[in-house]
Enzyme design. Structure first.
Site, PDB file in Angstrom:
ATOM      1  N   SER A 194      -0.819 -28.663   6.770  1.00  0.00           N
ATOM      2  CA  SER A 194      -1.721 -28.185   5.712  1.00  0.00           C
ATOM      3  C   SER A 194      -2.647 -27.069   6.155  1.00  0.00           C
ATOM      4  O   SER A 194      -3.237 -26.404   5.301  1.00  0.00           O
ATOM      5  CB  SER A 194      -2.592 -29.344   5.231  1.00  0.00           C
ATOM      6  OG  SER A 194      -2.072 -29.879   4.058  1.00  0.00           O
ATOM      7  N   LYS A 243      -2.223 -23.762   4.649  1.00  0.00           N
ATOM      8  CA  LYS A 243      -2.691 -23.460   3.283  1.00  0.00           C
ATOM      9  C   LYS A 243      -3.826 -22.440   3.307  1.00  0.00           C
ATOM     10  O   LYS A 243      -3.900 -21.566   2.439  1.00  0.00           O
ATOM     11  CB  LYS A 243      -3.181 -24.750   2.604  1.00  0.00           C
ATOM     12  CG  LYS A 243      -2.060 -25.730   2.274  1.00  0.00           C
ATOM     13  CD  LYS A 243      -2.611 -27.076   1.840  1.00  0.00           C
ATOM     14  CE  LYS A 243      -1.510 -27.981   1.344  1.00  0.00           C
ATOM     15  NZ  LYS A 243      -1.732 -29.396   1.588  1.00  0.00           N
ATOM     16  N   TYR A 275       7.171 -23.348   1.124  1.00  0.00           N
ATOM     17  CA  TYR A 275       5.977 -24.122   1.507  1.00  0.00           C
ATOM     18  C   TYR A 275       6.307 -25.073   2.668  1.00  0.00           C
ATOM     19  O   TYR A 275       5.521 -25.210   3.614  1.00  0.00           O
ATOM     20  CB  TYR A 275       5.467 -24.894   0.281  1.00  0.00           C
ATOM     21  CG  TYR A 275       4.434 -25.935   0.603  1.00  0.00           C
ATOM     22  CD1 TYR A 275       3.101 -25.571   0.805  1.00  0.00           C
ATOM     23  CD2 TYR A 275       4.783 -27.277   0.739  1.00  0.00           C
ATOM     24  CE1 TYR A 275       2.157 -26.531   1.129  1.00  0.00           C
ATOM     25  CE2 TYR A 275       3.845 -28.234   1.057  1.00  0.00           C
ATOM     26  CZ  TYR A 275       2.529 -27.859   1.254  1.00  0.00           C
ATOM     27  OH  TYR A 275       1.594 -28.811   1.582  1.00  0.00           O
ATOM     28  N   TYR A 277      -9.584 -32.849   3.102  1.00  0.00           N
ATOM     29  CA  TYR A 277      -9.096 -33.839   2.137  1.00  0.00           C
ATOM     30  C   TYR A 277     -10.277 -34.452   1.373  1.00  0.00           C
ATOM     31  O   TYR A 277     -11.231 -33.748   1.050  1.00  0.00           O
ATOM     32  CB  TYR A 277      -8.238 -34.898   2.841  1.00  0.00           C
ATOM     33  CG  TYR A 277      -7.093 -34.297   3.634  1.00  0.00           C
ATOM     34  CD1 TYR A 277      -6.054 -33.650   3.000  1.00  0.00           C
ATOM     35  CD2 TYR A 277      -7.071 -34.354   5.026  1.00  0.00           C
ATOM     36  CE1 TYR A 277      -4.999 -33.096   3.710  1.00  0.00           C
ATOM     37  CE2 TYR A 277      -6.011 -33.811   5.756  1.00  0.00           C
ATOM     38  CZ  TYR A 277      -4.981 -33.180   5.082  1.00  0.00           C
ATOM     39  OH  TYR A 277      -3.948 -32.636   5.796  1.00  0.00           O
ATOM     40  N   VAL A 286      -1.996 -32.955   8.705  1.00  0.00           N
ATOM     41  CA  VAL A 286      -1.592 -34.320   9.048  1.00  0.00           C
ATOM     42  C   VAL A 286      -0.937 -34.462  10.417  1.00  0.00           C
ATOM     43  O   VAL A 286      -0.723 -35.585  10.873  1.00  0.00           O
ATOM     44  CB  VAL A 286      -0.642 -34.945   8.007  1.00  0.00           C
ATOM     45  CG1 VAL A 286      -1.350 -35.255   6.719  1.00  0.00           C
ATOM     46  CG2 VAL A 286       0.577 -34.099   7.788  1.00  0.00           C
TER      47      VAL A 286
HETATM   48  N1  GLU Z   1       3.611 -30.661   4.641  1.00  0.00           N
HETATM   49  C1  GLU Z   1       2.676 -31.631   4.240  1.00  0.00           C
HETATM   50  C2  GLU Z   1       2.837 -31.994   2.777  1.00  0.00           C
HETATM   51  O1  GLU Z   1       2.820 -31.186   1.928  1.00  0.00           O
HETATM   52  C3  GLU Z   1       1.283 -31.168   4.541  1.00  0.00           C
HETATM   53  C4  GLU Z   1       0.420 -32.310   4.613  1.00  0.00           C
HETATM   54  C5  GLU Z   1      -0.911 -32.063   5.238  1.00  0.00           C
HETATM   55  O2  GLU Z   1      -1.012 -31.588   6.370  1.00  0.00           O
HETATM   56  O3  GLU Z   1      -1.865 -32.385   4.526  1.00  0.00           O
HETATM   57  O4  GLU Z   1       3.002 -33.125   2.446  1.00  0.00           O
END
Ligand code: GLU
Length: 337
Positions: free
Chosen positions: A82, A85, A208, A260, A278
């Site tokens: 994530s 992002k 993604y 989060y 994560v």
């Molecule tokens: N690739 C993960 C997903 O989209 C990212 C999760 C994360 O790091 O929050 O589920």
């Protein structure tokens, strides 16, 4: 949230970083401070992530002069997940401008898990922000490029410029997530149904998933963060990766949504924009000063590295980074006091 830093003297964010040797010493202390906290669980919803060595722990600070201060496993590779992002948001924001991206992707906190479908449904199909999956998928869909391959090339080159070295996909992580990302496919289809994604939603999810599987180290995260701290100039390579106003917007969305459902607690305790993933990484930015990269795979229930949060909290205080901290001003001659 008790991060155990009550005893660490709170320096204020105005003024310069401490001397280089003192930063080295405080980075080592941050690692020692957080190391005993072996609680938390390694993520396993992407099967291959469950194999991460929970003992790995690295802390790295890169300042805006490009000096690195690294302790522990700062060269251990892990998938960026994530954290991508934030940087893909910066690339899209650079390309499309403040207003378009704010309108298409949103900036407010969902208060719900990162992969929430409900957040999208409750908001009339409008994604809430680029740091959770609905908004991140909408952001990836906006990456410049005539095809998914071209969009992917833009992302890989862009994130590599932030890191100052070519970043590669961890194929095992990519395949493991691609085989289990039904929920993200559902979110992309839902975005399509609301007219929020104009491309093939499955192609967007694939790009993604690749961006999440890019392999980085804690040292890379510190350089990437230092670039956002330095008006978009990578302090190691000297390359202007994005404009200064793009950094400002990126840090704002990270501050409100980067950790989060714990983003508010993080801001209260640490007082800096950050983004966690994560696999156990966290990147944190002290604007005008430095980037911090940490890696330790055990996570709290929201998905944030337990040791990483503690080490960053220590550094925020001890290096004087919390952007909300001030000391009473000593009145100068001519002051109105
Ligand atoms: N690739 C993960 C997903 O989209 C990212 C999760 C994360 O790091 O929050 O589920």
């Amino acid at each position: 949230m008790d991060l155990g830093v009550e005893h660490v003297e709170q320096r204020v964010a105005t003024g310069p970083l401490p001397a280089q040797e003192e930063i080295d010493d405080l980075v080592a202390r941050a690692l020692t401070h957080a190391t005993p906290h072996g609680e938390g669980a390694v993520a396993d919803y992407i099967p291959v992530l469950a194999r991460a060595d929970p003992a790995l722990f690295g802390v790295c600070v890169v300042d805006v002069d490009g000096h690195a201060h690294a302790v522990g496993d700062t060269q251990a590779a892990f998938s960026v997940q994530s954290i991508s992002k934030a940087f893909v948001y910066a690339l899209v924001r650079e390309h499309l401008g403040h207003d378009v991206v704010a309108d298409r992707v949103g900036v407010n906190n969902t208060g719900l898990p990162f992969n929430s479908v409900m957040a999208l449904e409750l908001n009339g199909g409008h994604p809430l922000n680029p740091m959770v999956n609905a908004g991140a998928l909408a952001t990836t869909a906006l990456v410049p490029g005539a095809s998914a391959d071209e969009q992917w090339a833009t992302i890989q080159a862009g994130l590599s410029a932030f890191a100052g070295r070519p970043l590669e996909v961890d194929d095992e992580v990519y395949r493991s997530e691609a085989a289990t990302n039904q929920r993200n496919r559902a979110i992309a289809r839902l975005l399509e149904s609301y007219g929020r994604v104009e491309l093939d939603p499955l192609a967007v999810v694939d790009v993604y998933t690749r961006q999440c599987a890019l392999s980085v180290t804690a040292h890379d995260l510190a350089v990437m963060g230092a670039t956002l701290a330095d008006g978009g100039v990578n302090p190691v390579t000297g390359e202007q990766v994005v404009a200064a106003d793009v950094c400002r917007d990126t840090l704002a969305v990270m501050a409100t949504n980067g950790l989060y459902e714990r983003s508010g607690e993080w801001l209260l305790e640490i007082g800096l924009p950050g983004k966690s993933g994560v696999s156990g990484g966290i990147v944190t930015i002290a604007p005008g000063k430095a980037g911090i990269g940490v890696y330790s795979p055990r996570l709290d229930p929201a998905g944030n590295s337990v040791r990483g949060q503690r080490a960053t909290a220590y550094l925020s205080r001890a290096l004087g980074l919390n952007i909300f901290a001030s000391d009473a001003h000593v009145p100068t001659r001519g002051s109105h006091r």
